[in-house]
Enzyme design. Structure first.
Site, mmCIF file in Angstrom:
data_model
loop_
_atom_site.group_PDB
_atom_site.id
_atom_site.type_symbol
_atom_site.label_atom_id
_atom_site.label_comp_id
_atom_site.label_asym_id
_atom_site.label_seq_id
_atom_site.Cartn_x
_atom_site.Cartn_y
_atom_site.Cartn_z
ATOM 1 N N ASP A 1 -0.197 5.152 0.707
ATOM 2 C CA ASP A 1 -0.387 6.200 1.709
ATOM 3 C C ASP A 1 -0.370 5.602 3.115
ATOM 4 O OD1 ASP A 1 -0.717 8.901 2.337
ATOM 5 O OD2 ASP A 1 -2.272 9.136 0.812
ATOM 6 N N ASP B 1 0.857 -1.179 0.000
ATOM 7 C CA ASP B 1 0.000 0.000 0.000
ATOM 8 C C ASP B 1 0.900 1.237 0.000
ATOM 9 O OD1 ASP B 1 -2.458 1.523 0.330
ATOM 10 O OD2 ASP B 1 -1.742 1.903 2.367
#
Ligand code: MG
Length: 359
Positions: free
Chosen positions: A24, A22
């Site tokens: 952010d 991932d």
């Protein structure tokens, strides 16, 4: 996989072939890198771990994401990025022949992803699209949403890149794709299929694109990254540099539990210790924790003065591992989502060392 944490005798960088990361809260926060992330990713890649960046953002094309990563010190190419837009387009392409007309409600990234699959982008319901694909873009408004409604009412299928209700912004949270999709659903009365996290499709497509045989998901959100990892059947390492911190972990339901916990991406470079039962306690190396049924709280062993996990209590990572397994095992034994009476805002002390050699 059991619903508890799993030990790894070798560092994930060695035990797995590709990390599905991932972005952010894991690699960057807005314009800046998460501390230790560039160095840890570089060290993991040097040991042979591939990196595929997986984002629910359907607006920015992979080239834009790769450029941003490269700017913050994480060299990446467009093919190292899988977006929710690509996952949605990939689903359409898997079910429809090339040349199928697709009404795109969204931005550049979604249009490019649909075109890259050999599908034809249209902007009007009058073009009789077979599918409406909807992803976030800041300029999506009444005109596009109404074309989507007209097309769906004429028989087109509705596919959403993701259903995130909100998007993080510096000033708070903004309207996310799920909320714009909800406007259409409010009018059609029918829910769309979604391909973004926590649906497994985006991780499965990312693993396939990376040629992964043994992928591991790395994320900071339990209800998207880690739930998606479980849904895809992949191990999931949760890091504490983003949205979900210690308190959320203690009350985590089985479908969203990580298989490994780390403070940050340095967790790719070290073995992960076992958490094992020891009488009423769960032990992780020197740390131990137990669930206290009388108070509905988790207690961490600290010699003479055992520590009740409450707001502002600080523990270390092994104590968090033991505490999570104590809380999860008690909930599983009772057949309940959680037995904790409250969700304490505990802090977890980060490791002091910089990125070192792989253990
Ligand atoms: Mg995140």
């Amino acid at each position: 996989m059991t619903g508890l944490l799993l030990p790894l005798e070798q560092a994930p960088a060695v035990a797995f072939d590709v990390a599905l990361l991932d972005l952010d809260g894991v690699v960057y926060r807005g314009p800046t890198a998460v501390p230790h992330a560039p160095e840890a990713i570089a060290a993991a890649r040097a040991s042979g771990l591939g990196a595929m960046y997986v984002t629910n953002n359907a607006n920015r094309p992979p080239s834009t994401v790769a450029d941003h990563l490269t700017e913050i010190g994480v060299p990446a190419a467009p093919e190292d990025v899988t977006t929710a837009a690509q996952a949605a387009a990939g689903l359409v392409a898997a079910e429809h022949p090339r040349g199928t007309r697709v009404l795109v409600v969204g931005g550049t990234g979604l249009r490019q992803a649909v075109e890259a699959e050999g599908l034809v982008v249209v902007d009007s319901a009058d073009d009789e699209p077979a599918v409406v694909v909807q992803g976030f873009a800041p300029d999506v408004g009444w005109t596009q949403l109404t074309e989507a409604l007209l097309a769906i009412n004429a028989g087109a299928e509705h596919i959403a890149s993701n259903l995130d209700a909100t998007l993080p912004m510096e000033r708070g949270v903004a309207i996310g794709n799920g909320s714009l999709v909800a406007a259409v659903v409010n009018a059609t009365g029918r829910a769309p299929r979604s391909t973004g996290k926590p649906q497994p499709a985006i991780f499965q497509q990312a693993a396939a694109r990376a040629g992964a045989q043994r992928p591991i998901v790395v994320g900071d959100r339990l209800d998207t990254d880690l739930e998606g990892a479980r849904a895809a059947g992949y191990p999931g390492m949760h890091v504490l540099t983003g949205v979900d911190l210690g308190g959320a972990l203690l009350t985590c339901v089985p479908a969203q539990r990580p298989t490994q916990l780390a403070h940050d991406l340095r967790g790719l470079l070290e073995p992960h210790p076992a958490v094992e039962p020891d009488g009423d306690w769960w032990r992780c190396r020197e740390a131990a924790a137990r669930f206290d049924h009388d108070t509905g709280s988790v207690i961490v062993r600290r010699g003479a003065a055992d520590l009740v996990l409450a707001d502002d209590v600080e523990i270390d990572l092994d104590e968090l591992r033991a505490a999570c397994v104590a809380a999860w095992a008690a909930a599983d034994d009772a057949g309940r989502p959680t037995l904790l009476a409250a969700r304490p805002q505990i802090r977890v002390r980060p490791p002091a060392e910089d990125v070192g050699a792989i253990a």
